[in-house]
Write a protein that holds these residues in place. Structure first.
Motif, PDB file in Angstrom:
ATOM      1  N   GLU A  37       0.825  -1.205   0.000  1.00 19.01           N
ATOM      2  CA  GLU A  37       0.000   0.000   0.000  1.00 19.01           C
ATOM      3  C   GLU A  37       0.863   1.262   0.000  1.00 19.01           C
ATOM      4  O   GLU A  37       0.549   2.235  -0.679  1.00 19.01           O
ATOM      5  N   LYS A  38       1.964   1.249   0.745  1.00 22.29           N
ATOM      6  CA  LYS A  38       2.865   2.404   0.777  1.00 22.29           C
ATOM      7  C   LYS A  38       3.520   2.612  -0.585  1.00 22.29           C
ATOM      8  O   LYS A  38       3.676   3.746  -1.039  1.00 22.29           O
ATOM      9  N   LYS A  39       3.917   1.523  -1.243  1.00 22.56           N
ATOM     10  CA  LYS A  39       4.525   1.632  -2.567  1.00 22.56           C
ATOM     11  C   LYS A  39       3.533   2.190  -3.576  1.00 22.56           C
ATOM     12  O   LYS A  39       3.897   2.968  -4.451  1.00 22.56           O
ATOM     13  N   GLU A  41       1.124   4.248  -3.034  1.00 21.14           N
ATOM     14  CA  GLU A  41       0.968   5.684  -2.816  1.00 21.14           C
ATOM     15  C   GLU A  41       2.110   6.466  -3.452  1.00 21.14           C
ATOM     16  O   GLU A  41       1.903   7.574  -3.938  1.00 21.14           O
ATOM     17  N   ARG A  42       3.310   5.888  -3.452  1.00 21.89           N
ATOM     18  CA  ARG A  42       4.480   6.601  -3.961  1.00 21.89           C
ATOM     19  C   ARG A  42       4.608   6.571  -5.477  1.00 21.89           C
ATOM     20  O   ARG A  42       5.120   7.518  -6.057  1.00 21.89           O
ATOM     21  N   ASP A  44       3.454   6.486  -9.492  1.00 24.25           N
ATOM     22  CA  ASP A  44       2.434   7.128 -10.307  1.00 24.25           C
ATOM     23  C   ASP A  44       1.929   6.119 -11.337  1.00 24.25           C
ATOM     24  O   ASP A  44       2.619   5.796 -12.299  1.00 24.25           O
ATOM     25  N   ASN A  47      -5.257   5.320 -12.543  1.00 22.78           N
ATOM     26  CA  ASN A  47      -6.232   5.135 -11.465  1.00 22.78           C
ATOM     27  C   ASN A  47      -6.902   3.767 -11.505  1.00 22.78           C
ATOM     28  O   ASN A  47      -7.159   3.173 -10.461  1.00 22.78           O
ATOM     29  N   LYS A  50      -4.596   1.259 -10.076  1.00 22.63           N
ATOM     30  CA  LYS A  50      -4.505   1.496  -8.636  1.00 22.63           C
ATOM     31  C   LYS A  50      -5.751   0.947  -7.934  1.00 22.63           C
ATOM     32  O   LYS A  50      -5.651   0.333  -6.873  1.00 22.63           O
ATOM     33  N   GLU A  54      -5.890  -1.976  -5.092  1.00 19.30           N
ATOM     34  CA  GLU A  54      -6.523  -1.734  -3.791  1.00 19.30           C
ATOM     35  C   GLU A  54      -7.647  -2.731  -3.518  1.00 19.30           C
ATOM     36  O   GLU A  54      -7.824  -3.183  -2.384  1.00 19.30           O
TER      37      GLU A  54
END
Length: 94
Positions: A37-39, A41-42, A44, A47, A50, A54
């Motif tokens: 999840e942290k990766k 967010e970092r 680009d 959507n 993403k 998720e």
């Protein structure tokens, strides 16, 4: 009588060991999911990709929670599926 006591102790020890390994595996799964999840967010990415990642993470967390209530054999099968999905996610993000 001694045989019953020995079998009881062996069963108890086996159960405790299995529970310990399952809990340790579950903690590692949650740690890996948080890292993913942290990766996400970092980096680009689009959507829709993403969102798919998720959703997959959400389903993995659901399966992990479901494993808590399942029988021992089912727990191992569910956690194995979860680990496979995590590996796919890690490869996708790299």
């Amino acid at each position: 009588m001694k045989k019953n006591g020995i079998f009881f102790l062996l069963g108890l020890i086996t159960g405790i060991l299995t529970a310990y390994l399952t809990i340790r595996k579950r903690k590692e799964i949650y740690r890996k999911l948080n890292d993913i999840e942290k990766k996400i967010e970092r980096i680009d990415i689009k959507n829709n990709v993403k969102d798919i990642i998720e959703d997959t993470i959400s389903s993995i967390k659901y399966l992990t929670k479901k494993a808590e209530k399942a029988a021992v054999d089912e727990k191992e099968a569910i956690l194995h599926k979860v680990e496979e999905k995590i590996k796919k996610l890690e490869n996708l993000i790299k």
